[in-house]
Design an enzyme around this catalytic site. Structure first.
Site, PDB file in Angstrom:
ATOM      1  N   GLY A 133      21.883 -14.672   2.473  1.00 32.40           N
ATOM      2  CA  GLY A 133      22.269 -15.976   1.917  1.00 32.40           C
ATOM      3  C   GLY A 133      22.217 -17.072   2.953  1.00 32.40           C
ATOM      4  O   GLY A 133      21.563 -16.932   3.995  1.00 32.40           O
ATOM      5  N   HIS A 140      13.791 -18.563   4.587  1.00 34.66           N
ATOM      6  CA  HIS A 140      13.914 -17.680   3.418  1.00 34.66           C
ATOM      7  C   HIS A 140      12.968 -18.141   2.299  1.00 34.66           C
ATOM      8  O   HIS A 140      12.357 -17.321   1.613  1.00 34.66           O
ATOM      9  CB  HIS A 140      15.343 -17.719   2.869  1.00 34.66           C
ATOM     10  CG  HIS A 140      16.395 -17.247   3.831  1.00 34.66           C
ATOM     11  ND1 HIS A 140      17.346 -18.086   4.354  1.00 34.66           N
ATOM     12  CD2 HIS A 140      16.647 -16.028   4.353  1.00 34.66           C
ATOM     13  CE1 HIS A 140      18.150 -17.407   5.146  1.00 34.66           C
ATOM     14  NE2 HIS A 140      17.756 -16.152   5.179  1.00 34.66           N
ATOM     15  N   GLY A 180      10.903 -11.530   7.658  1.00 30.70           N
ATOM     16  CA  GLY A 180      10.411 -12.589   8.534  1.00 30.70           C
ATOM     17  C   GLY A 180      10.095 -12.078   9.939  1.00 30.70           C
ATOM     18  O   GLY A 180      10.809 -11.217  10.477  1.00 30.70           O
ATOM     19  N   GLN A 181       9.027 -12.626  10.509  1.00 32.50           N
ATOM     20  CA  GLN A 181       8.654 -12.290  11.886  1.00 32.50           C
ATOM     21  C   GLN A 181       9.740 -12.713  12.880  1.00 32.50           C
ATOM     22  O   GLN A 181       9.844 -12.170  13.966  1.00 32.50           O
ATOM     23  CB  GLN A 181       7.313 -12.963  12.222  1.00 32.50           C
ATOM     24  CG  GLN A 181       6.830 -12.795  13.645  1.00 32.50           C
ATOM     25  CD  GLN A 181       6.587 -11.345  14.038  1.00 32.50           C
ATOM     26  OE1 GLN A 181       6.253 -10.499  13.200  1.00 32.50           O
ATOM     27  NE2 GLN A 181       6.766 -11.038  15.319  1.00 32.50           N
TER      28      GLN A 181
HETATM   29  P1  AMP Z   1      18.833 -13.161   6.953  1.00 32.66           P
HETATM   30  O1  AMP Z   1      19.373 -13.840   5.751  1.00 32.66           O
HETATM   31  O2  AMP Z   1      19.080 -13.896   8.229  1.00 32.66           O
HETATM   32  O3  AMP Z   1      19.185 -11.698   7.003  1.00 32.66           O
HETATM   33  O4  AMP Z   1      17.257 -13.199   6.777  1.00 32.66           O
HETATM   34  C1  AMP Z   1      16.632 -12.704   5.627  1.00 32.66           C
HETATM   35  C2  AMP Z   1      15.146 -12.639   5.881  1.00 32.66           C
HETATM   36  O5  AMP Z   1      14.663 -13.952   6.162  1.00 32.66           O
HETATM   37  C3  AMP Z   1      14.798 -11.767   7.090  1.00 32.66           C
HETATM   38  O6  AMP Z   1      13.649 -10.988   6.776  1.00 32.66           O
HETATM   39  C4  AMP Z   1      14.508 -12.773   8.159  1.00 32.66           C
HETATM   40  O7  AMP Z   1      13.590 -12.313   9.129  1.00 32.66           O
HETATM   41  C5  AMP Z   1      13.893 -13.908   7.342  1.00 32.66           C
HETATM   42  N1  AMP Z   1      13.988 -15.164   8.081  1.00 32.66           N
HETATM   43  C6  AMP Z   1      15.101 -15.735   8.602  1.00 32.66           C
HETATM   44  N2  AMP Z   1      14.788 -16.864   9.268  1.00 32.66           N
HETATM   45  C7  AMP Z   1      13.446 -17.017   9.173  1.00 32.66           C
HETATM   46  C8  AMP Z   1      12.507 -17.982   9.670  1.00 32.66           C
HETATM   47  N3  AMP Z   1      12.891 -19.030  10.393  1.00 32.66           N
HETATM   48  N4  AMP Z   1      11.204 -17.800   9.368  1.00 32.66           N
HETATM   49  C9  AMP Z   1      10.796 -16.734   8.620  1.00 32.66           C
HETATM   50  N5  AMP Z   1      11.624 -15.794   8.136  1.00 32.66           N
HETATM   51  C10 AMP Z   1      12.935 -15.921   8.406  1.00 32.66           C
END
Ligand code: AMP
Length: 284
Positions: free
Chosen positions: A31, A37, A147-148
């Protein structure tokens, strides 16, 4: 768009779609959704006929000293973003729903979790792999999007999927950045304006690293020294690690060759930030 908090309902909704032969895309998140995202959701919508997003701040990937309690949870805004971007189901279980069985079973991915963030967050990837395995079993997607920015996480999940013969494909999407290069993150909310300026040096140091590699420098320690100098300049960045590793097995490299991952983790104020670049030197 359907919003559900129960495992049973997600299963029913996805089952009904599966018989229509639609490809199911899945974007797991914690979230506090942002343009990073959204880029994952957009890719999923392009590639799949039906998209499920999960919103779950997973307690088992946080250590007791980390920010589980204060992690942002702007639920209404997140739902709006999902709706606007063509998501079909938002699955937002509470902790009890996902962990009601008591959870005596954990997924541990070896070796790949020894380096980088794994050195500083010992149980983190066990929590991530376990919750992803649960979510994959609940949603049953054909493709899941990561995400990378969280490079080690994506590699660990790919390994888990291969090792456990899970029937889905992991798609890794590029890191989305702010105009100053700072990788977008839910944790950037913890930063003051001044700290955001300092945080932009993370990507600057990674770009400098890329330039040095392109200029033919193969000695990692020379590059790491330069990156340390850039990050230490403002005096407000606490470096957790800067590492040059093999992009596949995540082992540290003294000499830069092949496909490499350069990864950084720092603390600025109360925020822990990570970023990385992939560089293909074209040499073996
Ligand atoms: P999180 O909500 O932080 O667990 O992230 C969920 C997904 O979004 C994960 O696969 C992250 O790698 C991806 N994500 C978060 N920030 C970025 C970003 N700046 N660019 C690309 N993907 C992202």
């Amino acid at each position: 768009m359907k919003i559900t908090e129960t495992i049973e309902q997600v299963r029913q909704l996805v089952k009904a779609v599966r018989v229509q032969n639609k490809r199911i895309g899945f974007v797991p998140t914690m979230g506090a959704l942002h343009i990073g995202h959204i880029s994952l959701i957009e890719t999923a919508v392009k590639q799949c006929g039906f998209v499920v997003v999960s919103i779950f701040v997973n307690p088992t990937q946080f250590s007791p000293s980390e920010d589980f309690d204060k992690y942002p949870r702007p639920v209404e805004k997140d739902l709006e973003i999902c709706e606007k971007n063509g998501v079909d189901i938002v699955f937002k279980p509470d902790v009890q729903e996902l962990y009601r069985s008591g959870n005596l079973t954990w997924v541990t991915v070896e070796k790949l979790t020894d380096s980088l963030c794994g050195r500083f967050r010992p149980d983190h990837f066990r929590g991530v792999a376990t919750v992803c395995a649960k979510l994959f079993n609940i949603v049953g997607p054909d493709k899941a999007y990561f995400g990378q920015k969280d490079a080690q996480q994506a590699i660990v999940i790919k390994q888990m999927v291969a090792d456990l013969n899970m029937p889905l494909e992991i798609v890794v999407c590029p890191t989305v950045r702010q105009p100053n290069g700072l990788a977008v993150s839910s944790r950037n909310k913890y930063l003051t304006e001044e700290q955001k300026k300092a945080a932009a040096l993370i990507y600057k140091s990674l770009q400098r690293c890329q330039q040095m590699i392109e200029a033919g420098i193969t000695n990692s320690s020379q590059i790491l020294t330069e990156m340390h100098n850039i990050l230490e300049e403002p005096g407000t960045i606490e470096i957790e690690y800067i590492s040059v590793v093999d992009a596949e097995n995540l082992q540290e490299l003294k000499k830069i060759t092949g496909k490499i991952l350069v990864a950084v983790a720092v603390k600025i104020g109360s925020a822990r930030l990570i970023d990385n670049i992939l560089v293909d030197t074209g040499k073996q």
